[in-house]
Design a protein around this motif. Structure first.
Motif, PDB file in Angstrom:
ATOM      1  N   UNK A  92      -1.078   6.456  13.489  1.00 54.13           N
ATOM      2  CA  UNK A  92      -2.356   5.935  12.988  1.00 54.13           C
ATOM      3  C   UNK A  92      -2.281   5.603  11.504  1.00 54.13           C
ATOM      4  N   UNK A  93      -1.587   6.426  10.709  1.00 53.22           N
ATOM      5  CA  UNK A  93      -1.427   6.125   9.275  1.00 53.22           C
ATOM      6  C   UNK A  93      -0.787   4.752   9.063  1.00 53.22           C
ATOM      7  N   UNK A  94       0.192   4.427   9.900  1.00 56.63           N
ATOM      8  CA  UNK A  94       0.902   3.154   9.772  1.00 56.63           C
ATOM      9  C   UNK A  94       0.285   2.051  10.647  1.00 56.63           C
ATOM     10  N   UNK A  95      -0.832   2.382  11.294  1.00 60.20           N
ATOM     11  CA  UNK A  95      -1.602   1.412  12.086  1.00 60.20           C
ATOM     12  C   UNK A  95      -0.783   0.730  13.179  1.00 60.20           C
ATOM     13  N   UNK A  96      -0.002   1.521  13.922  1.00 62.15           N
ATOM     14  CA  UNK A  96       0.811   0.969  15.007  1.00 62.15           C
ATOM     15  C   UNK A  96       0.501   1.628  16.356  1.00 62.15           C
ATOM     16  N   UNK A  97      -0.689   2.217  16.472  1.00 62.21           N
ATOM     17  CA  UNK A  97      -1.063   2.864  17.729  1.00 62.21           C
ATOM     18  C   UNK A  97      -1.311   1.835  18.819  1.00 62.21           C
ATOM     19  N   UNK A  98      -0.707   2.072  19.953  1.00 62.43           N
ATOM     20  CA  UNK A  98      -0.952   1.277  21.148  1.00 62.43           C
ATOM     21  C   UNK A  98      -2.164   1.905  21.838  1.00 62.43           C
ATOM     22  N   UNK A  99      -3.317   1.336  21.607  1.00 64.63           N
ATOM     23  CA  UNK A  99      -4.563   1.943  22.067  1.00 64.63           C
ATOM     24  C   UNK A  99      -4.539   2.226  23.567  1.00 64.63           C
ATOM     25  N   UNK A 100      -4.986   3.412  23.909  1.00 60.80           N
ATOM     26  CA  UNK A 100      -5.095   3.807  25.305  1.00 60.80           C
ATOM     27  C   UNK A 100      -3.817   4.309  25.938  1.00 60.80           C
ATOM     28  N   UNK A 145       0.852  -1.186   0.000  1.00 61.28           N
ATOM     29  CA  UNK A 145       0.000   0.000   0.000  1.00 61.28           C
ATOM     30  C   UNK A 145       0.890   1.240   0.000  1.00 61.28           C
ATOM     31  N   UNK A 146       0.295   2.358  -0.337  1.00 61.31           N
ATOM     32  CA  UNK A 146       1.013   3.631  -0.391  1.00 61.31           C
ATOM     33  C   UNK A 146       1.011   4.312   0.983  1.00 61.31           C
ATOM     34  N   UNK A 147       2.111   5.007   1.274  1.00 58.72           N
ATOM     35  CA  UNK A 147       2.106   5.795   2.498  1.00 58.72           C
ATOM     36  C   UNK A 147       1.063   6.902   2.340  1.00 58.72           C
ATOM     37  N   UNK A 148       0.457   7.262   3.446  1.00 59.53           N
ATOM     38  CA  UNK A 148      -0.582   8.283   3.437  1.00 59.53           C
ATOM     39  C   UNK A 148       0.032   9.661   3.653  1.00 59.53           C
ATOM     40  N   UNK A 149      -0.685  10.703   3.234  1.00 63.81           N
ATOM     41  CA  UNK A 149      -0.179  12.065   3.453  1.00 63.81           C
ATOM     42  C   UNK A 149       0.032  12.343   4.945  1.00 63.81           C
ATOM     43  N   UNK A 150       1.082  13.100   5.257  1.00 61.16           N
ATOM     44  CA  UNK A 150       1.355  13.499   6.633  1.00 61.16           C
ATOM     45  C   UNK A 150       2.233  14.740   6.634  1.00 61.16           C
ATOM     46  N   UNK A 151       2.215  15.412   7.759  1.00 61.02           N
ATOM     47  CA  UNK A 151       3.138  16.505   8.037  1.00 61.02           C
ATOM     48  C   UNK A 151       3.630  16.293   9.464  1.00 61.02           C
ATOM     49  N   UNK A 152       4.934  16.293   9.647  1.00 62.20           N
ATOM     50  CA  UNK A 152       5.509  16.093  10.982  1.00 62.20           C
ATOM     51  C   UNK A 152       6.687  17.031  11.176  1.00 62.20           C
ATOM     52  N   UNK A 153       6.902  17.416  12.429  1.00 63.21           N
ATOM     53  CA  UNK A 153       8.088  18.178  12.786  1.00 63.21           C
ATOM     54  C   UNK A 153       9.141  17.195  13.285  1.00 63.21           C
TER      55      UNK A 153
END
Length: 187
Positions: A106-114, A6-14
């Motif tokens: 979240x874009x890369x689906x690696x969030x540790x919920x909570x 899949x393609x990486x999703x748009x993002x902006x990060x510092x």
């Protein structure tokens, strides 16, 4: 669902990079090989060993045309402080992306919920922005930059040699396979 191919999703990060604060977007990533190296948090235990190990292999990755982006949900300000405070993290010359809004996590689906943190995960992205490799481990299991380097070389070889594949433990210069009906049952 896997993010492979899949393609990486748009993002902006510092980010903290080379003593400066910079902005990074998905447009900056396209056109080159890239590693996104997610880790749970700054000022922790396994994370600095991984970032230091990756820093020791950064020159080899750059020689292969690969840029590295470490990512945690800490801010770029915290990355700067950690870089200054830790001998191990002080070796880092690659981008340290802050993801306090969890956009990349979240874009890369690696969030540790909570928890507000990312899992320990690695993504290799090709110059077209396509995810070619994913590794994700549990909290206490550190990753190996040497093994990541081997996998980068395999991915680049396969990309440059359509129709060939790299078998298990393949190292640069070793034989590859060309899948065909003639190989069925012969391996």
């Amino acid at each position: 669902m896997s993010l492979i191919n899949t393609q990486i999703l748009p993002f902006t990060a510092h980010a903290y990079h080379a003593g400066e604060f910079v902005e990074v977007t998905e447009a900056d990533v396209r056109g080159t090989w890239a590693i996104f190296f997610f880790y749970p948090g700054d000022f922790t235990f396994v994370c600095p060993t991984e970032l230091g190990d990756l820093a020791e292999h950064y020159g080899q990755l750059q020689d292969l045309g690969v840029e590295v982006y470490s990512v945690s949900t800490d801010s770029h300000f915290v990355h700067k402080a950690w870089h200054a405070a830790s001998d191990e993290v002080g070796k880092v010359q690659y981008f340290m992306l802050g993801d306090s809004n969890l956009e990349l996590t979240r874009n890369f689906e690696v969030e540790r919920l909570g928890s507000g943190q990312a899992d320990r995960a690695t993504f290799l992205i090709d110059p077209q922005g396509t995810i070619q490799y994913i590794e994700q481990t549990a909290e206490g299991i550190g990753r190996s930059a040497a093994e990541l380097l081997r996998k980068v070389k395999a991915a680049q070889y396969v990309a440059a040699h359509p129709g060939e594949v790299c078998p298990a433990k393949w190292e640069e210069g070793e034989e590859t396979l060309t899948p065909s009906i003639d190989l069925v049952g012969k391996i």
